[in-house]
Design an enzyme around this catalytic site. Sequence first.
Site, mmCIF file in Angstrom:
data_model
loop_
_atom_site.group_PDB
_atom_site.id
_atom_site.type_symbol
_atom_site.label_atom_id
_atom_site.label_comp_id
_atom_site.label_asym_id
_atom_site.label_seq_id
_atom_site.Cartn_x
_atom_site.Cartn_y
_atom_site.Cartn_z
ATOM 1 N N THR A 1 0.770 -1.169 0.193
ATOM 2 C CA THR A 1 -0.038 0.054 -0.063
ATOM 3 C C THR A 1 0.797 1.179 0.064
ATOM 4 O O THR A 1 0.290 2.390 0.048
ATOM 5 C CB THR A 1 -1.197 -0.095 1.235
ATOM 6 O OG1 THR A 1 -0.245 -0.479 2.442
ATOM 7 C CG2 THR A 1 -2.206 -1.057 0.812
ATOM 8 N N HIS B 1 36.358 4.861 -22.944
ATOM 9 C CA HIS B 1 36.914 6.169 -22.894
ATOM 10 C C HIS B 1 36.464 6.844 -24.241
ATOM 11 O O HIS B 1 36.167 6.125 -25.544
ATOM 12 C CB HIS B 1 38.372 6.116 -23.236
ATOM 13 C CG HIS B 1 39.038 7.493 -23.188
ATOM 14 N ND1 HIS B 1 39.188 8.400 -22.033
ATOM 15 C CD2 HIS B 1 39.530 8.246 -24.398
ATOM 16 C CE1 HIS B 1 39.895 9.370 -22.587
ATOM 17 N NE2 HIS B 1 39.901 9.599 -23.820
#
Length: 466
Positions: A142, A445
């Site tokens: 809930t 890279h």
Amino acid sequence: MPDYDFDVLVIGSGPGGYVAAIRAAQLGLKTACAESRETLGGTCLNVGCIPSKALLHASELFEEAAHGTLAKWGVKTSGVEVDLAVMHESKDTAVKGLTGGIEFLFKKNKVEWLKGHATFEDAHKVKIGDRTVTAKNIVIATGSSVTPLPGVEVDNDKHRIVDSTGALALPAVPKTMVVIGGGVIGLELGSVWRRLGAQVTVVEFLDEILPGMDGEVRKEARKILKKQGFEFRMATKVTKAEAKGDGVTLTVEPAKGGAAETIEAEVVLVSIGRRPNTEGLGLDKIGLELNKRGQIETDRDFRTKVDGVWAIGDVIPGPMLAHKAEDEGLAVAENIAGQTGIVNHAVIPSVVYTYPEIAGVGLTEEEAKQDGEVKVGKFPMLANSRAKTNREPDGFVKVIADAKTDRVLGVWMIATVAGTMIAQAAQAMEFGATSEDIAYTCHAHPTHSEALKEAAMAVTGKPIHI
Ligand code: FAD
Ligand code: NAI
């Protein structure tokens, strides 16, 4: 053996509940999900993660265009304006698409959506609107809602004193906004309105923002946000807020007590935390008690003390995060189906979607030091080639490792794409990586992620680029 209407009934369709329901159905269990909201997806999709990220994205684009960042790249703009109505529309489109997507997934997986508020009649019987159904297993998912602050009454419709839901729907950019609580919501939604033109002041009860995060990260984050124009009133508490026609008068005083003063603001955002939703669930009818924090306690398998009743997500202890709820949703369904569903609560990343993003996983340096000797490696984003090229110099990556075994205990970072980078750290920790494992993993890279590799190299004192 009694005959049940469903094998599994999930109460709540947030990230915890809808994932649990879909996985249970995938595992061949007859499944229903009760939801009282008009749409599926819970807090996260309707009034949380998704709409906030839509506004964060839109406001970031505006700031880049309006305040010269784009121009520095040779992208000239003129007459840049905010069209708030369109921003809200884009946000609503994102929410509609994703909540509708859950409805589609429910149909695809044959999960029945029971519309209405669910209340227990007994441990296997739940009333939803005028329908009563029985289920062998019931999962309470809930979620949570905003914690109220005494003396500061939220009135979202008047757009003066708002909670996060109100702050996602302001019809105009306020000139001034006071954010009560320097946590995740305050800094994310404060960023949205600051970028769009509001002067934002954060009033925080504690000495530093972002409690629970690594100390160095908290300090650096405040420094960066201050540079962007945020004002901070630390160690300060709000005792009263009076809304008038055109604004709000706040009374504040030092957290430890002292002289009171007033601050004026056009809009006040209350973001001091959230609390579990358990009211009106009829937990007394099944004899399920709450802990001191109002949460439902479970065992590692997400079983409550009541046979056949399980609980997951924001309503149980642990960080109130969508991905934590989702993983618990998967695990509880698998456990109900007789499989072994596990969530490693020691490796749950958290991300604050400010600019730059702030993220962490595992122990903070302070926590790690309490358990024993640690080695720490740090690498500044300023020395990362991609961040430097993109003019994103703020932030750093920090790797905390056990001094004896070199096992990574925690990773913390501030970087524009920290939310994406932290996944790699979480995965490494899940696999029990050492800092050396990360340092010797080849990273593409030029990427921001190379900063994590270099921070790991720095654990043993050998980064290359600084
Ligand atoms: P919820 O998503 O709260 O869903 C519970 C659902 O149950 C609700 O739809 C509710 O209507 C329903 N319900 C409650 N009681 C009943 C009942 N008795 N009968 C029927 N239905 C019922 N987390 C992140 O990880 N990343 C974020 O970027 C992020 N951003 C957020 C931004 C904001 C502004 C807010 C408020 C929260 C954010 N969160 C974020 C937190 C995240 O939304 C919650 O951790 C997550 O939604 C919890 O999932 P849940 O399934 O436990 O509950
Ligand atoms: P929070 O717990 O993150 O921060 C609340 C802040 O309010 C804390 O710094 C606390 O010290 C301060 N505070 C408490 N009482 C105060 C008072 N009376 N006066 C001034 N300051 C006070 O709670 P927040 O920001 O409301 O968010 C609720 C939850 O939603 C969080 O647990 C978070 O996990 C989740 N969330 C997650 C996001 C994400 O993952 N990016 C985004 C937004 C929310």
